[in-house]
Each structure stands twice: as structure tokens, then as C-alpha cells.
Design a protein around this motif. Sequence first.
Motif, PDB file in Angstrom:
ATOM      1  N   GLY A   1       0.790  -1.239   0.000  1.00 42.51           N
ATOM      2  CA  GLY A   1       0.000   0.000   0.000  1.00 42.51           C
ATOM      3  C   GLY A   1       0.814   1.276   0.000  1.00 42.51           C
ATOM      4  O   GLY A   1       0.249   2.364  -0.050  1.00 42.51           O
TER       5      GLY A   1
ATOM      6  N   GLY B   1      14.201   9.660   9.599  1.00 46.72           N
ATOM      7  CA  GLY B   1      13.235   8.849  10.337  1.00 46.72           C
ATOM      8  C   GLY B   1      13.447   8.874  11.844  1.00 46.72           C
ATOM      9  O   GLY B   1      12.506   8.664  12.609  1.00 46.72           O
TER      10      GLY B   1
ATOM     11  N   CYS C   1      11.614  12.159  12.935  1.00 50.31           N
ATOM     12  CA  CYS C   1      10.183  12.311  12.613  1.00 50.31           C
ATOM     13  C   CYS C   1       9.335  11.823  13.777  1.00 50.31           C
ATOM     14  O   CYS C   1       9.603  10.778  14.369  1.00 50.31           O
ATOM     15  CB  CYS C   1       9.857  11.519  11.353  1.00 50.31           C
ATOM     16  N   ILE C   2       8.289  12.601  14.093  1.00 55.18           N
ATOM     17  CA  ILE C   2       7.398  12.235  15.195  1.00 55.18           C
ATOM     18  C   ILE C   2       6.066  11.682  14.679  1.00 55.18           C
ATOM     19  O   ILE C   2       5.206  11.309  15.468  1.00 55.18           O
ATOM     20  CB  ILE C   2       7.136  13.440  16.135  1.00 55.18           C
ATOM     21  N   GLY C   3       5.884  11.660  13.376  1.00 50.88           N
ATOM     22  CA  GLY C   3       4.642  11.115  12.806  1.00 50.88           C
ATOM     23  C   GLY C   3       3.431  11.996  13.012  1.00 50.88           C
ATOM     24  O   GLY C   3       2.315  11.497  13.145  1.00 50.88           O
ATOM     25  N   CYS C   4       3.618  13.331  12.969  1.00 44.69           N
ATOM     26  CA  CYS C   4       2.475  14.238  13.158  1.00 44.69           C
ATOM     27  C   CYS C   4       1.695  14.425  11.857  1.00 44.69           C
ATOM     28  O   CYS C   4       0.594  14.960  11.885  1.00 44.69           O
ATOM     29  CB  CYS C   4       2.932  15.584  13.695  1.00 44.69           C
ATOM     30  N   ASN C   5       2.295  14.028  10.731  1.00 47.25           N
ATOM     31  CA  ASN C   5       1.660  14.098   9.405  1.00 47.25           C
ATOM     32  C   ASN C   5       1.456  15.525   8.891  1.00 47.25           C
ATOM     33  O   ASN C   5       0.719  15.734   7.929  1.00 47.25           O
ATOM     34  CB  ASN C   5       0.303  13.371   9.377  1.00 47.25           C
TER      35      ASN C   5
ATOM     36  N   LYS D   1       2.510   1.198  11.774  1.00 44.63           N
ATOM     37  CA  LYS D   1       3.097   0.004  12.398  1.00 44.63           C
ATOM     38  C   LYS D   1       2.513  -1.267  11.780  1.00 44.63           C
ATOM     39  O   LYS D   1       3.214  -2.264  11.597  1.00 44.63           O
ATOM     40  CB  LYS D   1       2.829   0.032  13.902  1.00 44.63           C
TER      41      LYS D   1
ATOM     42  N   THR E   1      11.367   3.664  10.208  1.00 45.64           N
ATOM     43  CA  THR E   1      10.922   3.735  11.595  1.00 45.64           C
ATOM     44  C   THR E   1       9.406   3.689  11.590  1.00 45.64           C
ATOM     45  O   THR E   1       8.773   4.605  11.047  1.00 45.64           O
ATOM     46  CB  THR E   1      11.399   5.050  12.258  1.00 45.64           C
ATOM     47  N   PRO E   2       8.802   2.641  12.128  1.00 49.83           N
ATOM     48  CA  PRO E   2       7.329   2.568  12.124  1.00 49.83           C
ATOM     49  C   PRO E   2       6.701   3.799  12.769  1.00 49.83           C
ATOM     50  O   PRO E   2       7.196   4.316  13.774  1.00 49.83           O
ATOM     51  CB  PRO E   2       7.050   1.307  12.952  1.00 49.83           C
ATOM     52  N   GLY E   3       5.599   4.250  12.166  1.00 50.93           N
ATOM     53  CA  GLY E   3       4.892   5.411  12.707  1.00 50.93           C
ATOM     54  C   GLY E   3       5.328   6.726  12.096  1.00 50.93           C
ATOM     55  O   GLY E   3       4.686   7.747  12.313  1.00 50.93           O
ATOM     56  N   THR E   4       6.412   6.716  11.340  1.00 52.55           N
ATOM     57  CA  THR E   4       6.897   7.969  10.769  1.00 52.55           C
ATOM     58  C   THR E   4       6.342   8.175   9.353  1.00 52.55           C
ATOM     59  O   THR E   4       5.668   7.309   8.812  1.00 52.55           O
ATOM     60  CB  THR E   4       8.439   7.988  10.696  1.00 52.55           C
TER      61      THR E   4
ATOM     62  N   ASP F   1      -7.561   6.349  -3.736  1.00 54.28           N
ATOM     63  CA  ASP F   1      -6.141   6.041  -3.776  1.00 54.28           C
ATOM     64  C   ASP F   1      -5.758   5.347  -5.079  1.00 54.28           C
ATOM     65  O   ASP F   1      -4.709   4.715  -5.169  1.00 54.28           O
ATOM     66  CB  ASP F   1      -5.775   5.156  -2.577  1.00 54.28           C
TER      67      ASP F   1
ATOM     68  N   TYR G   1      -4.631  12.203   6.286  1.00 58.55           N
ATOM     69  CA  TYR G   1      -3.534  12.188   7.248  1.00 58.55           C
ATOM     70  C   TYR G   1      -3.921  12.816   8.591  1.00 58.55           C
ATOM     71  O   TYR G   1      -3.326  12.497   9.606  1.00 58.55           O
ATOM     72  CB  TYR G   1      -2.313  12.920   6.674  1.00 58.55           C
ATOM     73  N   TRP G   2      -4.857  13.737   8.587  1.00 56.84           N
ATOM     74  CA  TRP G   2      -5.377  14.316   9.819  1.00 56.84           C
ATOM     75  C   TRP G   2      -6.833  13.865   9.942  1.00 56.84           C
ATOM     76  O   TRP G   2      -7.683  14.300   9.159  1.00 56.84           O
ATOM     77  CB  TRP G   2      -5.297  15.841   9.796  1.00 56.84           C
TER      78      TRP G   2
ATOM     79  N   MET H   1      -7.122  14.120  15.362  1.00 60.60           N
ATOM     80  CA  MET H   1      -6.586  15.479  15.202  1.00 60.60           C
ATOM     81  C   MET H   1      -7.710  16.505  15.371  1.00 60.60           C
ATOM     82  O   MET H   1      -7.508  17.553  16.000  1.00 60.60           O
ATOM     83  CB  MET H   1      -5.937  15.610  13.824  1.00 60.60           C
TER      84      MET H   1
ATOM     85  N   HIS I   1      -2.758  10.516  17.989  1.00 57.70           N
ATOM     86  CA  HIS I   1      -2.636  10.743  16.541  1.00 57.70           C
ATOM     87  C   HIS I   1      -1.207  10.494  16.063  1.00 57.70           C
ATOM     88  O   HIS I   1      -0.991   9.987  14.956  1.00 57.70           O
ATOM     89  CB  HIS I   1      -3.036  12.189  16.223  1.00 57.70           C
ATOM     90  N   MET I   2      -0.237  10.812  16.881  1.00 58.94           N
ATOM     91  CA  MET I   2       1.162  10.770  16.440  1.00 58.94           C
ATOM     92  C   MET I   2       1.654   9.354  16.202  1.00 58.94           C
ATOM     93  O   MET I   2       1.315   8.429  16.931  1.00 58.94           O
ATOM     94  CB  MET I   2       2.051  11.429  17.489  1.00 58.94           C
ATOM     95  N   GLY I   3       2.504   9.199  15.199  1.00 60.30           N
ATOM     96  CA  GLY I   3       3.069   7.891  14.910  1.00 60.30           C
ATOM     97  C   GLY I   3       4.121   7.479  15.917  1.00 60.30           C
ATOM     98  O   GLY I   3       4.287   6.299  16.215  1.00 60.30           O
ATOM     99  N   VAL I   4       4.854   8.462  16.434  1.00 60.97           N
ATOM    100  CA  VAL I   4       5.915   8.168  17.404  1.00 60.97           C
ATOM    101  C   VAL I   4       5.713   9.090  18.615  1.00 60.97           C
ATOM    102  O   VAL I   4       6.445  10.073  18.793  1.00 60.97           O
ATOM    103  CB  VAL I   4       7.317   8.387  16.790  1.00 60.97           C
TER     104      VAL I   4
ATOM    105  N   LYS J   1       8.470  10.587  20.917  1.00 57.06           N
ATOM    106  CA  LYS J   1       9.340  11.682  20.467  1.00 57.06           C
ATOM    107  C   LYS J   1       8.562  12.984  20.293  1.00 57.06           C
ATOM    108  O   LYS J   1       9.033  13.900  19.622  1.00 57.06           O
ATOM    109  CB  LYS J   1      10.000  11.312  19.134  1.00 57.06           C
ATOM    110  N   SER J   2       7.372  13.047  20.866  1.00 64.49           N
ATOM    111  CA  SER J   2       6.524  14.213  20.606  1.00 64.49           C
ATOM    112  C   SER J   2       7.158  15.515  21.107  1.00 64.49           C
ATOM    113  O   SER J   2       6.825  16.584  20.604  1.00 64.49           O
ATOM    114  CB  SER J   2       5.142  14.020  21.232  1.00 64.49           C
TER     115      SER J   2
END
Lengths: 199, 300
Positions: free
Chosen positions: A27, A82, A85-89, A105, A130-133, B11, B22-23, B27, B71-74, B77-78
Amino acid sequence: MVFDLRRCIGCNACVVACKQENSLPDGVFFTRTLSQEYGVFPNVNRVYIPTLCNHCEDAPCQKVCPSGATYTRDDGIVMVDGEKCIGCNSCAVACPYDQRSVMTKESFEDGLYADGNLTPFEEQGYTRFTPGTVTKCDFCSERVDAGLDPACVATCPTDARIFGDLDDPQSKARQLIDERGGKPPLPEKNTKPKVFYVS
Amino acid sequence: MASAQPAIVGDSFAVGYRFQRYWGTSMASAFFCGELGAGLFLVSLYYSVNAGMILGLVVTAVLKTYFHTSHMGVPAKSWRAILRPDRAWVSRGLIMIVLFTGFGVLHVVTGAYGLFEMGSSATLDIIKIVAALAAVGVMAYHGFAMSDSTAISLWDSRLMPLVSVGYALLGGAVVTAVLAGPTQAGDVSQTAVSLPSLGLVLVLLNAGLVSALLYGAYHGSPGARISAEMLFKGVFARQFVPLVFVLGLALPFALLLWAPGSFFVELAVAIAALIGYYAFRVFILRAGVYEPIMNFAPPE
């Protein structure tokens, strides 16, 4: 990079090469070949439009990145670190070309066969992410550093993708843009893309 | 086959409009909680409703943080989100949240309840002013973060920060009215404007701002027009119009005109306005689309 729309036949070999080179999970695509059909029967046309990160000179993704993960190399390639990156999008919603990919993930856990098992190819390839990024095309920077063309360019059977230094007047990419009036995607967004289309 | 203009293509590998994905709801919830909490604090500060200030701080510091981290992927590390205030509104917003929470708590503890001595009244005033300014920053930054993303034409509007502030103040006013109770809410002796009157003005203001935002989108770029059409007569219209305009704005306006100051009316106004406000936040994110990268179809 320059896309010659007269040459692209929509075979998607570039898409497969990109996924293979970058070990992309199910995907996730760093490049796509979009198609558009238009006209009225019997005068119908179909055009193929390859897309990838445009490595914009005024990159909106870099501007909005709150963690400093997105940066531009000296040669103009826009990269994502990576580890930062914090994955905030934020970059994903800022990119007018929708060229960012969220590496969830789940995409690393399910595997290409969606059975929870990773193939040896995936086990080796997924370590780079890095998963989530959020990540994206980096013009195959490792190949470029080694003096090679990006995988999509090397694979294209019709030479529809031309990679080169746009600042070098002798490069084939620059000459194509000058000779055939290369157009950047969505110029109204003022991002100064480094990818041009000639038709 | 007709000479079709690009449609929404999801897609797929086709030229067309693509929804931003993405949001999402988390969010939207974070934006809602941040704006509501800051607005509640600010209005409660003006009307000296201590419960409102405390609730506003909790909603922003706890709920907004929870939704952002979910929401954050990581999320681990926020903290890194604070590193680029020179260019990113998310970083600036995080600084505002830290200032708002810190100085807001200080104000509640020292100025509102007087639990600790913090020096002269000038010091207390400074704490209060910084907390209030940071609250305004929290209210506005979501709008700036969205309008900064020029990729989504619906959001690319200078009205977006004003809408954020307008809804934050409306949410703050209607919740403060409930917390203050009927006596204080209807009491105009201590402040220039009573809470019901403020609510009425803010409902009208938000109706104007949201209408102007959508009118501008409809007459803006093709992508913004498609987004506005989806909200008014497309896939989202059956939820957006009843929730945002009828329940969130028209009903509170009618109730505030009919029986201002009554506790149950204020409660109904708050519930209706907050549902409308949350729906606005969710659908304005969901309706955002990317423009087609190129379009070869001749104009219709």
C-alpha cells in the motif's frame, strides 16, 4: 527529473522498481503512474502521468515540519530523517502533490502476504524505516551518491524518466525542459518543483 | 465517454482529487479540545469563574495532549515538535500550550485562589496577562496550522484562524454560562456584557465566519469548490448542515433569544453549540482534498 509524457506507456515498471529498491510495504508507493482518459468517442485519449516527490526548492513539507526531520541536501534532494520524525503528518497535509507516505506500524507487522509473517526480503528491507513515521521518495539518494540513476529511471523501458542536474545546461534533463517547454506540476502552489513534464 | 473533468479518485492510479487522509478524527478532537479549553479559560478569566478556568486548563492540558499523542506515529518523540518555532505553526502552538498551561495554573493557584504568595500585584497581573495571551495563541494556532497547508485548498484561507478563535470563544462562552449558573450568567452588573448576550453575539459571528469561509472556498480554486460542495450538497451535507448550522448555530441562537439566563436553556445551548463545533472540526478536516497534479481534459 523530467517526465516525457510522449514516451510514458503506463507500464508501471518504475512503480515496481521503486517498491523493490526501497522495500516498500503493502500500500505504500513513492512513485505512481496516474492515468487520465478524456475526449468523446471516437476521439478519446489516455495520458499517463508519472508522479513522485518533486523535491521542491521551496518545500512546504520542510516548512511545516515541527521536529526538523525534513531537510534539503546540498544537491537539492529533500530528505526525511526517520529518527527525528514524530509522525504528526503535518508534512503530508502540506504537500500539494500528496507524495508523503505514512509508515504505519501495521504495514510492517502484516507483511506483504498479510499473514503476519515477513519474508526475508521484508525482514532486511524494513530495517531502514521507523514505524509510525512519514517518509517519501528520496530520488534513491544512495544510488545517486554512488553515481547511479534512481531505480525508476534505470528501469524505465521507454526513457520517459530523465534524471539530471537541472542547473547544468548540458544535461539532457535541462535541454529537454528548454527545448520542449517543461512544465512543473501545480505551479500555482509556488513550491518551485524540481520535476518537470514535457509533452 | 464524455470529456469528464477529474473526479475524486481515492487512492487509485488515476488523475483526480484525493481526500486528505492524514489528519483524522483524533486530530479534529485535539483541535476541538485545545480551542475549547483555551476559550473556556479566557472567557472564565474575564467573568472570574474559577471552575471554568480549571476546566479549560484540564481540557487543554489533558484531553488535547491525549488526542495529539494518539494521533502521532511516534508519541515518545513528541517533545521534538517544539524544535522549529521559526517556521512551523505546530511548534509555535506547542510553545503556546506550555505557556498557557504553566501560567494558567499559576494564575489559578495564586491569583484566583490565593493559595501561594507570588509577590506584588504587578507579578500577579503579569501572570494573568501571559496566561490570557497564551490562551489566545492556543485558540488561533490551529487555524494558522491549517491555513499554512496550502495543499488543501479548503483550508488555505486567511479566515481559518478567525474561525478557530470565533469557535473557541463561543465554546468558552456557552460552557462558562453553564458553570457560572443562572444568577451570575445573567448578572450584567460586574461586566460589560452578560454571558447570554456574549453567546448570542458569538453565534452570529461564527455563522458569519463559517459562511464566509465556505463562500470563499466555493468561489476559490476547483479543489476548494469541490470541498465546499461536498459540505453543502455532497457526501457530507446530510451531517454537516444539520449539525453545524442547525444544531450548532441556529438552535443556540433561538434558545438564547427565547430564554437567556435559564440554567437548562444554557445547558441545552452549550450541548448544541459544542456538538456543532465538534462536527465543524471533523468535517472541515474530512472534506479537504488535494488538487489533481495535472489535467488534460479540455474545459467543459
